[in-house]
Design a protein around this motif. Structure first.
Motif, mmCIF file in Angstrom:
data_model
loop_
_atom_site.group_PDB
_atom_site.id
_atom_site.type_symbol
_atom_site.label_atom_id
_atom_site.label_comp_id
_atom_site.label_asym_id
_atom_site.label_seq_id
_atom_site.Cartn_x
_atom_site.Cartn_y
_atom_site.Cartn_z
ATOM 1 N N ARG A 249 -13.721 1.324 -16.146
ATOM 2 C CA ARG A 249 -13.906 0.024 -15.915
ATOM 3 C C ARG A 249 -12.667 -0.988 -16.229
ATOM 4 O O ARG A 249 -11.966 -0.395 -17.011
ATOM 5 C CB ARG A 249 -14.856 -1.083 -17.005
ATOM 6 N N SER A 250 -11.608 -1.411 -14.838
ATOM 7 C CA SER A 250 -10.186 -1.724 -15.116
ATOM 8 C C SER A 250 -10.206 -2.827 -15.765
ATOM 9 O O SER A 250 -10.890 -4.172 -15.629
ATOM 10 C CB SER A 250 -10.575 -2.104 -13.604
ATOM 11 N N ARG A 251 -9.646 -2.590 -16.501
ATOM 12 C CA ARG A 251 -9.271 -4.216 -18.074
ATOM 13 C C ARG A 251 -9.056 -5.272 -17.805
ATOM 14 O O ARG A 251 -8.424 -6.034 -18.059
ATOM 15 C CB ARG A 251 -8.556 -3.126 -19.296
ATOM 16 N N GLU A 252 -8.261 -5.146 -15.953
ATOM 17 C CA GLU A 252 -7.597 -6.048 -15.638
ATOM 18 C C GLU A 252 -6.911 -6.217 -14.277
ATOM 19 O O GLU A 252 -7.375 -5.574 -14.059
ATOM 20 C CB GLU A 252 -5.605 -6.128 -16.886
ATOM 21 N N ALA A 253 -6.363 -6.978 -13.315
ATOM 22 C CA ALA A 253 -6.398 -6.897 -12.564
ATOM 23 C C ALA A 253 -4.974 -6.161 -12.262
ATOM 24 O O ALA A 253 -3.684 -6.216 -12.807
ATOM 25 C CB ALA A 253 -6.182 -7.815 -11.442
ATOM 26 N N GLN A 254 -5.886 -5.093 -11.228
ATOM 27 C CA GLN A 254 -3.848 -4.016 -11.162
ATOM 28 C C GLN A 254 -3.852 -3.120 -9.904
ATOM 29 O O GLN A 254 -5.060 -3.033 -9.080
ATOM 30 C CB GLN A 254 -4.191 -3.100 -12.255
ATOM 31 N N ARG A 255 -2.618 -2.962 -9.164
ATOM 32 C CA ARG A 255 -2.688 -1.790 -8.576
ATOM 33 C C ARG A 255 -2.221 -0.659 -8.485
ATOM 34 O O ARG A 255 -1.450 -0.191 -9.119
ATOM 35 C CB ARG A 255 -1.554 -2.728 -7.765
ATOM 36 N N VAL A 256 -3.068 0.111 -7.703
ATOM 37 C CA VAL A 256 -2.326 1.366 -7.784
ATOM 38 C C VAL A 256 -2.146 2.465 -6.972
ATOM 39 O O VAL A 256 -2.186 2.393 -6.085
ATOM 40 C CB VAL A 256 -3.960 2.325 -8.502
ATOM 41 N N ARG A 257 -0.917 3.293 -7.094
ATOM 42 C CA ARG A 257 -0.517 3.530 -5.846
ATOM 43 C C ARG A 257 -0.615 4.707 -5.689
ATOM 44 O O ARG A 257 -0.712 5.553 -7.172
ATOM 45 C CB ARG A 257 1.236 3.782 -5.723
ATOM 46 N N ILE A 258 -0.855 5.438 -4.904
ATOM 47 C CA ILE A 258 -1.491 6.871 -4.430
ATOM 48 C C ILE A 258 -0.347 7.340 -3.354
ATOM 49 O O ILE A 258 -0.820 7.392 -2.316
ATOM 50 C CB ILE A 258 -2.801 6.879 -4.539
ATOM 51 N N PRO A 259 1.235 7.688 -3.471
ATOM 52 C CA PRO A 259 1.561 7.998 -2.758
ATOM 53 C C PRO A 259 1.129 9.101 -1.442
ATOM 54 O O PRO A 259 1.872 9.039 -0.213
ATOM 55 C CB PRO A 259 3.314 8.671 -3.542
ATOM 56 N N ALA A 260 0.588 10.334 -2.145
ATOM 57 C CA ALA A 260 0.181 10.860 -1.293
ATOM 58 C C ALA A 260 -0.956 10.827 -0.795
ATOM 59 O O ALA A 260 -0.816 11.743 0.632
ATOM 60 C CB ALA A 260 -0.484 12.529 -2.469
ATOM 61 N N LEU A 261 -1.529 9.934 -0.343
ATOM 62 C CA LEU A 261 -2.345 9.066 0.665
ATOM 63 C C LEU A 261 -1.765 8.003 1.355
ATOM 64 O O LEU A 261 -1.924 7.687 2.009
ATOM 65 C CB LEU A 261 -3.600 8.554 0.026
ATOM 66 N N GLY A 262 -0.330 7.829 0.891
ATOM 67 C CA GLY A 262 0.356 5.990 1.274
ATOM 68 C C GLY A 262 -0.265 4.828 1.027
ATOM 69 O O GLY A 262 -0.404 4.002 2.264
ATOM 70 N N LEU A 263 -1.263 5.026 0.060
ATOM 71 C CA LEU A 263 -1.681 4.168 -0.278
ATOM 72 C C LEU A 263 -1.829 3.254 -1.331
ATOM 73 O O LEU A 263 -1.064 3.857 -2.781
ATOM 74 C CB LEU A 263 -3.601 4.420 -0.829
ATOM 75 N N GLU A 264 -1.973 1.580 -1.842
ATOM 76 C CA GLU A 264 -1.811 1.224 -2.706
ATOM 77 C C GLU A 264 -3.265 0.119 -2.455
ATOM 78 O O GLU A 264 -3.463 -0.369 -1.889
ATOM 79 C CB GLU A 264 -0.871 -0.032 -2.911
ATOM 80 N N VAL A 265 -4.220 0.381 -3.682
ATOM 81 C CA VAL A 265 -5.629 0.395 -4.548
ATOM 82 C C VAL A 265 -5.205 -0.811 -5.166
ATOM 83 O O VAL A 265 -4.713 -0.849 -5.958
ATOM 84 C CB VAL A 265 -5.953 2.139 -4.885
ATOM 85 N N PRO A 266 -5.870 -2.138 -4.542
ATOM 86 C CA PRO A 266 -6.314 -3.105 -5.499
ATOM 87 C C PRO A 266 -7.382 -2.891 -6.393
ATOM 88 O O PRO A 266 -8.377 -2.671 -6.058
ATOM 89 C CB PRO A 266 -6.110 -4.406 -4.657
ATOM 90 N N PHE A 267 -7.296 -3.018 -7.839
ATOM 91 C CA PHE A 267 -8.123 -3.475 -8.372
ATOM 92 C C PHE A 267 -8.854 -4.617 -9.370
ATOM 93 O O PHE A 267 -7.923 -5.186 -10.139
ATOM 94 C CB PHE A 267 -8.529 -2.635 -9.713
ATOM 95 N N ALA A 268 -9.859 -5.180 -9.373
ATOM 96 C CA ALA A 268 -9.733 -6.454 -9.923
ATOM 97 C C ALA A 268 -10.031 -6.387 -11.521
ATOM 98 O O ALA A 268 -10.642 -4.981 -11.506
ATOM 99 C CB ALA A 268 -11.165 -7.063 -9.455
#
Ligand code: SAH
Ligand code: AVI
Length: 702
Positions: A635-654
């Motif tokens: 569980r994400s303790r807070e709102a956050q964005r995680v970058r995954i450079p190998a996939l060119g992704l930036e993933v938001p989590f609430a």
């Protein structure tokens, strides 16, 4: 040390007589003309070898020990091995065969007189006489020349009974774990180049149990091996072009010419008559290499090699002295040959007398030589791991799973990605937690029933899926061993590091078995598991509970389809029980399971360069009573964005959003047996531990 005792005098005399009889028996079918002729520039006339045997014996025993005059005045000039090159020996005024026979017999009379006589008395303190070394020298020399003469006869085209290597049953390779061993020999009759015996340390390597066969060489030929430049060293290619070699010496179309006859090629016979260059090209083609002589000796001394003494085996090692080498009794035996010109051969051939072919014995020759009875055995680095999921496939599969999983709602990552080296280590820690009863309960069942399982399965091969460290599996392996059934062990896992270490340990603990590791994904590579033997396939630990519920039937069906009637499937399942105990098993007080869960994020960080901050995530295990499974999330303790450079992704989590990482389904006997039947298995036995926490089901394939 005193000179040879009376007892061993008799034994030495008997051995000398035996060697002589063997030598004359070898020459017996040949006419005097055939003995006197020079058949090849590479080999002396046979009559030269004959008289040379006498000369060597006279020089060392009659003259050096007995203090007598040379029996043949021109002996040194004609028969010293360094005086004239082989190709010119046919031109020398050699003794004719009768005279040579007479000469060696007279030399032998003097030898026996020295052996039995008083002249030995003066030898006290002479290292040549210590343990009768000089007699061993002369004996081995004669035995070695018998083999040399057989080589001459074999390339002469003369009809002769000759001999041949015998097929060596078995296959596969052996892992030799890293570690020290003793190289060389201090035996009384060991040559100077085998001394001094000393400790060596080698990294882990694999070596084939048997030498390369004619059949394997035929495949190399069919694959164009002699024409493929990339398989050959520069030196080897230059030799091949100059020599025009297209196949081993003497090979025709499906035939091999030896001792004057064309015989059908036996695919099971160990291959011989190749140069070291050919051996190296073959090894490269096979994705292997030649062993070094140290590797060869370590494996041979550990009893791992079959077929030693059928063909000489080329090694990767140039001929050199061991540290502390001292030339004895004369530099011309070995020392003058040290250097990069020669390659060491090990083992001995069918033509080598066992007294010569000791495991420390070092033969050497030019890498271009083909007339010797030499073949090869393959070696490879490290553990015997077959990578169905090599580093590139693994990366591709991980990327695809993460891309798809993070795009779905809810977000999810398949549980198999927990298991990098650290994940496997943490799982090992879990199995020892007081709350995690599964491993102990399953072990309890195996302790009670491993013998029953071995007997009921009649298996000679144990295949373990999701094997990890295979700790409990040893109970089954021991039971198969006790029943005298154990031939093969195959372990499959996604985690290569843990698998390699496990394969190394299993190989050491079960030397009678062929051990193979397969790095692979249970959901993709079942069809590619080795199929040899009668298999007992094991899937322990309730790992089947980690598959998606809807994927289970597909997995079981694929497994069933990869098996043969008569084979068995042993499945461990954790049983539905009090939810309090279940949750505790996945939420231990020491927080190990939480670390295991969070490690999934570390895997994404390490392998895809993601920037998950583990401190911002929380391990959340819940019991899902409807589906009867543990549902584990991060569980994400807070709102956050995680970058995954190998996939060119930036993933938001609430804040509070949950990432699904694992389920661990719990079972009931009726349910799992129905699933097994549905997949085509026939459940035969069902055992639980005393508390009824865990179940073990043995099915057969009909
Ligand atoms: N059999 C052991 C280990 C269980 S842990 C025991 O009973 O204790 C689960 C093991 O399965 C891990 O070693 C993990 O790397 C492996 N695994 C998980 N998913 C897999 C998959 N899809 N393919 C192959 N191996 C897998
Ligand atoms: C490997 N597998 C059966 C374990 C289980 O119990 O489901 C994995 C695990 N996950 C958290 N703890 C143990």
């Amino acid at each position: 040390m005193p000179p040879v005792s009376t007892d061993s005098r008799a034994a030495v005399a008997a051995e000398l007589a035996e060697a002589r009889a063997a030598m004359f028996a070898l020459l017996e079918p040949l006419s005097d003309d055939e003995l006197a002729r020079q058949w090849s520039a590479l080999q002396s006339p046979l009559v030269w070898d004959l008289a040379h045997i006498g000369h060597f014996e006279d020089a060392w025993i009659g003259q050096r020990v007995g203090g007598l005059q040379p029996l043949l005045e021109e002996g040194e000039e004609l028969y010293d091995a360094f005086r004239h090159a082989r190709h010119g020996r046919g031109e020398l005024p050699l003794l004719d065969p009768d005279a040579a026979r007479d000469y060696v017999s007279r030399v032998r009379d003097r030898t026996l007189a020295v052996l039995g006589g008083e002249s030995l008395g003066g030898g006290d303190g002479d290292p040549l006489l210590e343990n009768g070394f000089v007699f061993g020298l002369v004996l081995q020399h004669e035995r070695q020349h018998v083999e040399t003469m057989l080589q001459t006869i074999s390339i002469s085209g003369l009809r002769h009974p000759g001999g041949r290597p015998r097929p060596v049953p078995g296959a596969g390779d052996r892992l030799v774990e890293a570690g020290p061993f003793l190289l060389g020999s201090d035996d009384a009759w060991a040559y100077d180049n085998e001394r001094p015996v000393h400790e060596r340390e080698l990294p882990a390597f694999r070596i084939d149990a048997t030498p390369v066969t004619n059949g394997a060489w035929l495949e190399f030929l069919a694959d164009g091996g002699y024409g493929r430049r990339e398989l050959w060293s520069d030196e080897g290619w230059a030799w091949r072009e100059a020599d025009g070699a297209e196949a081993p010496l003497g090979w025709g179309d499906g035939t091999v010419r030896r001792f004057g006859r064309d015989e059908p090629l036996d695919p099971d016979e160990p291959l011989q008559h190749v140069s070291c260059h050919e051996a190296e090209a073959f090894a490269r083609w096979a994705g292997a290499r030649l062993p070094t002589e140290e590797e060869w000796e370590k494996a041979a001394k550990a009893g791992l090699l079959r077929g030693v003494g059928e063909v000489w085996e080329w090694t990767a090692s140039p001929f050199a002295g061991y540290p502390g080498f001292r030339a004895f009794p004369y530099p011309e035996y070995s020392e003058v040959f040290f250097g990069d010109d020669y390659r060491v051969l090990r083992g001995g051939s069918w033509a080598t007398h066992p007294s010569v072919a000791r495991l420390s014995f070092r033969n050497w020759d030019f890498p271009v030589r083909r007339q010797i009875f030499a073949g090869l055995r393959l070696a490879r680095d490290g553990a015997p791991i077959e990578a169905r999921l090599g580093p590139r496939d693994r990366r591709g599969a991980l990327e695809a799973d993460v891309r798809e999983g993070l795009a779905s709602t809810p977000k999810r990552i398949p549980p198999k990605w927990h298991y990098d080296e650290e994940g496997s280590r943490l799982f090992g820690e879990i199995t020892r937690l007081p709350e995690y009863y599964l491993t102990r309960r399953e072990r309890e069942i195996l302790e009670a029933h491993a013998g029953d399982i071995a007997a009921a399965s009649g298996a000679d091969t144990l295949v373990e899926l999701g094997a990890g460290t295979s700790e409990k599996t040893r109970l089954l392996l021991d039971a198969l061993r006790a029943a005298g059934q154990l031939r093969r062990i195959v372990v499959l896992d996604v985690d290569e590091v843990t698998l390699a270490a496990s394969v190394a340990r299993l190989s050491a603990e079960y030397p009678e078995a062929e051990v193979q590791g397969v790095v692979g994904d249970l959901e993709r590579h079942l069809g590619e598991l080795p199929r040899e033997g009668r298999r007992l396939v094991c899937f322990l630990g309730s790992s089947i509970g980690n598959f998606d519920v809807e994927h289970r039937p597909r997995f079981l069906r694929a497994l069933r389809d990869s098996m043969e009637p008569g084979e068995s499937f042993l499945l461990g399942v954790d049983l539905v029980k009090d939810p309090g105990r279940l949750v505790a098993a996945y939420d231990d007080a020491a927080g190990v399971t939480a670390r295991f869960s969070l490690n999934l994020l570390s895997v994404l960080n390490d392998e895809l360069g993601a920037d998950f901050d583990l401190a911002r995530w929380e391990h959340v295990p819940r019991w899902d009573a409807d589906r009867e499974l543990m549902d584990i999330r991060l569980r994400s303790r807070e709102a956050q964005r995680v970058r995954i450079p190998a996939l060119g992704l930036e993933v938001p989590f609430a804040a509070g959003e949950e990432l699904h990482t694992e389920i661990s389904a719990k079972f009931r006997r009726e349910g799992i047996e129905a699933e097994l039947r549905e997949a085509g298995f026939e459940p035969r036995e069902w055992w639980t531990d005393e508390a009824g926490d865990f179940g073990l089901s043995l099915s057969s394939v009909v």
